[in-house]
Write a protein that holds these residues in place. Structure first.
Motif, PDB file in Angstrom:
ATOM      1  N   ASP A 108       1.006  -1.115   0.054  1.00 18.82           N
ATOM      2  CA  ASP A 108      -0.015   0.104  -0.010  1.00 18.82           C
ATOM      3  C   ASP A 108       0.878   1.357   0.010  1.00 18.82           C
ATOM      4  N   SER A 109       2.028   1.408   0.717  1.00 17.63           N
ATOM      5  CA  SER A 109       2.731   2.378   0.823  1.00 17.63           C
ATOM      6  C   SER A 109       3.263   2.730  -0.584  1.00 17.63           C
ATOM      7  N   MET A 110       3.736   1.540  -1.309  1.00 20.44           N
ATOM      8  CA  MET A 110       4.590   1.814  -2.441  1.00 20.44           C
ATOM      9  C   MET A 110       3.532   2.297  -3.456  1.00 20.44           C
ATOM     10  N   ASP A 111       2.353   1.984  -3.325  1.00 23.42           N
ATOM     11  CA  ASP A 111       1.399   2.204  -4.233  1.00 23.42           C
ATOM     12  C   ASP A 111       1.010   3.609  -4.295  1.00 23.42           C
ATOM     13  N   PHE A 112       0.750   3.996  -2.842  1.00 22.64           N
ATOM     14  CA  PHE A 112       0.482   5.478  -2.410  1.00 22.64           C
ATOM     15  C   PHE A 112       1.549   6.478  -3.018  1.00 22.64           C
ATOM     16  N   ILE A 113       2.864   6.059  -3.005  1.00 20.27           N
ATOM     17  CA  ILE A 113       3.947   6.995  -3.361  1.00 20.27           C
ATOM     18  C   ILE A 113       3.942   7.174  -4.887  1.00 20.27           C
ATOM     19  N   GLY A 114       3.507   5.816  -5.638  1.00 21.16           N
ATOM     20  CA  GLY A 114       3.302   5.976  -7.010  1.00 21.16           C
ATOM     21  C   GLY A 114       2.362   6.879  -7.335  1.00 21.16           C
ATOM     22  N   TRP A 115       1.000   6.351  -6.663  1.00 21.36           N
ATOM     23  CA  TRP A 115      -0.032   7.214  -7.085  1.00 21.36           C
ATOM     24  C   TRP A 115       0.196   8.800  -6.700  1.00 21.36           C
ATOM     25  N   TYR A 116       0.817   9.395  -5.647  1.00 16.44           N
ATOM     26  CA  TYR A 116       0.852  10.657  -5.339  1.00 16.44           C
ATOM     27  C   TYR A 116       1.812  11.184  -6.528  1.00 16.44           C
ATOM     28  N   ASN A 117       2.754  10.620  -6.855  1.00 22.14           N
ATOM     29  CA  ASN A 117       3.759  11.088  -7.912  1.00 22.14           C
ATOM     30  C   ASN A 117       2.966  11.381  -9.149  1.00 22.14           C
ATOM     31  N   TYR A 118       1.986  10.484  -9.566  1.00 24.89           N
ATOM     32  CA  TYR A 118       1.107  10.452 -10.769  1.00 24.89           C
ATOM     33  C   TYR A 118       0.451  11.691 -10.736  1.00 24.89           C
ATOM     34  N   GLN A 119      -0.221  12.042  -9.548  1.00 20.26           N
ATOM     35  CA  GLN A 119      -0.871  13.407  -9.327  1.00 20.26           C
ATOM     36  C   GLN A 119      -0.026  14.514  -9.611  1.00 20.26           C
ATOM     37  N   SER A 120       1.352  14.288  -9.075  1.00 27.07           N
ATOM     38  CA  SER A 120       2.299  15.513  -9.417  1.00 27.07           C
ATOM     39  C   SER A 120       2.409  15.783 -10.831  1.00 27.07           C
ATOM     40  N   PHE A 121       2.736  14.552 -11.523  1.00 29.70           N
ATOM     41  CA  PHE A 121       2.564  14.493 -13.028  1.00 29.70           C
ATOM     42  C   PHE A 121       1.467  15.103 -13.649  1.00 29.70           C
ATOM     43  N   LYS A 122       0.260  14.679 -13.370  1.00 26.59           N
ATOM     44  CA  LYS A 122      -0.802  15.209 -14.151  1.00 26.59           C
ATOM     45  C   LYS A 122      -1.191  16.660 -13.761  1.00 26.59           C
TER      46      LYS A 122
END
Length: 214
Positions: A122-136
Motif C-alpha cells: 500500500d505504501s509503495m502504491d501510495f507514493i506512485g499514485w501521489y507522484n502520478y498526481q504531481s505529473f498530472k
C-alpha cells in the motif's frame, strides 16, 4: 491448553512477520540489501513502477527519507513540563509519512479503503499514485526526483504556489533524496549480479523474473 499454545504460536509468527519487513539499519543505503532482506519491497516497488510510472529507485528513496523503512514511524511527541504528552505535530504515519487527508484522498481515488500506511504494498502504491498526481497536476516528470519530492512534501497546491522557495532546508532535503535515488539506481544494476551468484543453478548474468534493470 493446546488451543492456547497454538494461538500463542500463531500470534508470535504474526508479530515476527510484521517485524521482518523492517530492514536492519546497516542495509538502508543499499537497495539490493533491502530487497534481499524482504522481497516484498522488491515486488511492491516494481508493481508500483509498472502501475504509476515512477521508477522503483525513486519510490524507495522516498521511503528511505520519510521513515527509514520503519513501519510505524511518527513525528516526535512533545511533553508539557516534561511529563504530559502533547498532540503530535501532524498525522503523518507509517512508511510513507502520509498525513490523514492525503491518505484518505488516495483511498477514495483508488477505492482501496483497506489500505494501511504500515503495509509495504500500500505504501509503495501510495507514493506512485501521489507522484502520478504531481505529473498530472503540475507537469512534473515521474523521473524528476527533486521536484517530485518537493510536491510530495508541500502538496500539489503548495508546489504550484512555489512555497518551497521559502524553505531552503526543504530544497536541501529534496537534493538529498535525489542523491539517494541515484545511488539506488546504480545499485539496482548490480542487484541481478548478486542474484545470479547466490545460487549455483543461476547462469552468470541471468535476470530474475520481470527484472527491468538488467
Amino acid at each position: 491448553m493446546l488451543k492456547l499454545s497454538a494461538l500463542f504460536i500463531s500470534l508470535s509468527a504474526l508479530l515476527l512477520a510484521s517485524c521482518s519487513s523492517n530492514p536492519p539499519k546497516s542495509s538502508y543505503n543499499n537497495i539490493c540489501s533491502v530487497f534481499d532482506h524482504d522481497s516484498d519491497w522488491e515486488d511492491a516497488a516494481l508493481d508500483a513502477e509498472k502501475k504509476w510510472g515512477t521508477p522503483a529507485y525513486i519510490l524507495m528513496a522516498f521511503v528511505h527519507q520519510e521513515s527509514r523503512f520503519k513501519h510505524d514511524a511518527q513525528p516526535a511527541r512533545e511533553y508539557a513540563l516534561g511529563l504530559v504528552p502533547l498532540p503530535r505535530r501532524s498525522s503523518a504515519y507509517g512508511y510513507t509519512q502520509a498525513q490523514d487527508p492525503a491518505w484518505y484522498d488516495y483511498q477514495k481515488s483508488t477505492g482501496n479503503w483497506s489500505a494501511r500506511r504500515t503495509n509495504i504494498e500500500d505504501s509503495m502504491d501510495f507514493i506512485g499514485w501521489y507522484n502520478y498526481q504531481s505529473f498530472k497536476r503540475n507537469g512534473i516528470s515521474r523521473h524528476d526526483t527533486y521536484n517530485l519530492y518537493l510536491a510530495y512534501h508541500e502538496g500539489q497546491g503548495g508546489y504550484s504556489r512555489k512555497t518551497y522557495l521559502r524553505k531552503p532546508w526543504l530544497k536541501k532535503v529534496a537534493y538529498k533524496v535525489t542523491k539517494q535515488s541515484i545511488r539506488y539506481k546504480e545499485q539496482l544494476k548490480k542487484c541481478n549480479q548478486a542474484y545470479s551468484s547466490s545460487s549455483p543453478s543461476k547462469s552468470k548474468g541471468q535476470c530474475r523474473a520481470a527484472w527491468p534493470y538488467c
